[in-house]
Design a protein around this motif. Structure first.
Motif, PDB file in Angstrom:
ATOM      1  N   THR A  54       0.864  -1.250   0.090  1.00  0.00           N
ATOM      2  CA  THR A  54      -0.141   0.032   0.136  1.00  0.00           C
ATOM      3  C   THR A  54       0.965   1.275  -0.107  1.00  0.00           C
ATOM      4  O   THR A  54       1.632   1.419  -0.985  1.00  0.00           O
ATOM      5  N   GLU A  55       0.849   2.075   0.942  1.00  0.00           N
ATOM      6  CA  GLU A  55       1.733   3.304   0.927  1.00  0.00           C
ATOM      7  C   GLU A  55       3.079   2.878   1.395  1.00  0.00           C
ATOM      8  O   GLU A  55       3.196   2.651   2.744  1.00  0.00           O
ATOM      9  N   LEU A  56       4.069   3.400   0.794  1.00  0.00           N
ATOM     10  CA  LEU A  56       5.298   2.521   1.030  1.00  0.00           C
ATOM     11  C   LEU A  56       6.020   3.878   1.649  1.00  0.00           C
ATOM     12  O   LEU A  56       7.244   3.501   2.493  1.00  0.00           O
ATOM     13  N   ALA A  57       5.949   4.953   1.435  1.00  0.00           N
ATOM     14  CA  ALA A  57       6.839   6.264   1.856  1.00  0.00           C
ATOM     15  C   ALA A  57       7.232   6.113   3.390  1.00  0.00           C
ATOM     16  O   ALA A  57       8.354   6.199   3.673  1.00  0.00           O
ATOM     17  N   PRO A  58       5.997   5.982   4.153  1.00  0.00           N
ATOM     18  CA  PRO A  58       6.042   5.896   5.413  1.00  0.00           C
ATOM     19  C   PRO A  58       7.181   4.909   6.002  1.00  0.00           C
ATOM     20  O   PRO A  58       7.726   5.141   7.224  1.00  0.00           O
ATOM     21  N   PHE A  60       9.733   3.965   4.613  1.00  0.00           N
ATOM     22  CA  PHE A  60      11.282   4.539   4.400  1.00  0.00           C
ATOM     23  C   PHE A  60      11.639   5.782   5.198  1.00  0.00           C
ATOM     24  O   PHE A  60      12.780   6.519   5.034  1.00  0.00           O
ATOM     25  N   THR A  61      10.711   6.232   6.172  1.00  0.00           N
ATOM     26  CA  THR A  61      11.183   7.262   7.138  1.00  0.00           C
ATOM     27  C   THR A  61      12.178   6.841   7.983  1.00  0.00           C
ATOM     28  O   THR A  61      12.354   5.499   8.587  1.00  0.00           O
ATOM     29  N   ASP A  62      13.247   7.767   8.132  1.00  0.00           N
ATOM     30  CA  ASP A  62      14.360   7.391   9.191  1.00  0.00           C
ATOM     31  C   ASP A  62      15.273   6.140   8.435  1.00  0.00           C
ATOM     32  O   ASP A  62      15.840   5.664   9.284  1.00  0.00           O
ATOM     33  N   THR A  63      15.050   5.960   7.221  1.00  0.00           N
ATOM     34  CA  THR A  63      15.906   5.053   6.566  1.00  0.00           C
ATOM     35  C   THR A  63      16.847   5.607   5.705  1.00  0.00           C
ATOM     36  O   THR A  63      16.882   6.636   4.625  1.00  0.00           O
ATOM     37  N   ASP A  64      18.348   4.988   5.905  1.00  0.00           N
ATOM     38  CA  ASP A  64      19.510   5.512   5.021  1.00  0.00           C
ATOM     39  C   ASP A  64      19.324   4.684   3.875  1.00  0.00           C
ATOM     40  O   ASP A  64      19.634   5.142   2.762  1.00  0.00           O
ATOM     41  N   VAL A  65      19.302   3.165   3.775  1.00  0.00           N
ATOM     42  CA  VAL A  65      19.338   2.467   2.697  1.00  0.00           C
ATOM     43  C   VAL A  65      18.474   1.329   2.880  1.00  0.00           C
ATOM     44  O   VAL A  65      18.356   0.764   4.006  1.00  0.00           O
TER      45      VAL A  65
END
Length: 213
Positions: A54-58, A60-65
């Motif tokens: 579904t919504e992926l961006a959250p 990736f929060t606080d993710t470097d890689v």
């Protein structure tokens, strides 16, 4: 470093989580069944069906890689490329690097360099061609995407469950073989290559590895 592993309970994903934790990184493990991951004070687990994200961006929060290691069931291989595009979109939105653990079919054949492994029956039998084709489509999706913060890692022809020996050879777009002429690596050693690339990026977009010895 903060690393998110998508597909964290697969053969490769589990080993990547363990290697990253052993090296002192903070890891988010994302999988349909993350409860199978061994608890750790630097491991956060999230449940997500990666085949229908579904919504992926959250995530990736606080993710470097982020590491994407994703496989689809036979008959659904065509979903791999568009799903990867969604991860590229999310990585671009959040400014995270993305390491895609893909397939060997996109590499050049060592015996016939003008031919892709996908089209070389020495390495890809007819029943496996849809999976190999999906890997090539996945790479092409990365190459067409406007975001440039990705690297695509093709494993050798044989990717097997196995121990970490610490010995591997890295290459680019040509399928590599070991001293016995076999193209293979264990999950333990592929994992070392993934985390090495995370820690010290080599600068190439398409890379591959093989065991040594």
């Amino acid at each position: 470093m903060r690393i998110s592993v998508f597909g964290a309970t697969g053969m490769g994903g589990t080993a990547i989580v363990e290697e990253a934790l052993d090296r002192g990184h903070t890891v988010t493990g994302v999988s349909r069944s993350p409860e199978s991951l061994t608890p750790h004070d630097r491991l956060d687990v999230r449940a997500l069906d990666l085949t229908h994200p579904t919504e992926l961006a959250p995530l990736f929060t606080d993710t470097d890689v982020a590491v994407l290691t994703l496989r689809f069931a036979p008959g659904d291989e065509h979903l791999l490329a568009p799903t990867t595009e969604r991860f590229l979109d999310a990585a671009a939105e959040m400014g995270a690097r993305l390491v895609v653990v893909g397939g060997a079919g996109a590499l050049r054949s060592p015996s016939r360099p003008g031919l892709l492994v996908l089209d070389d029956p020495e390495y890809v039998a007819t029943p496996w061609r849809p999976l190999a084709r999906a890997g090539l489509d996945q790479l092409r999706t990365c190459e067409r995407h406007p975001y440039d913060g990705w690297v695509y890692l093709s494993p050798p022809a044989l990717f097997e469950q196995g121990p970490r020996t610490g010995a591997y050879l890295r290459g680019t777009a040509l399928l590599l073989t070991d001293s016995e002429g076999v193209s293979r690596i264990t999950s333990g050693d592929l994992t070392i290559a993934v985390v090495d690339e995370i820690e010290i990026p080599g600068g190439e977009r398409h890379i591959t590895v093989v065991r040594t010895g």
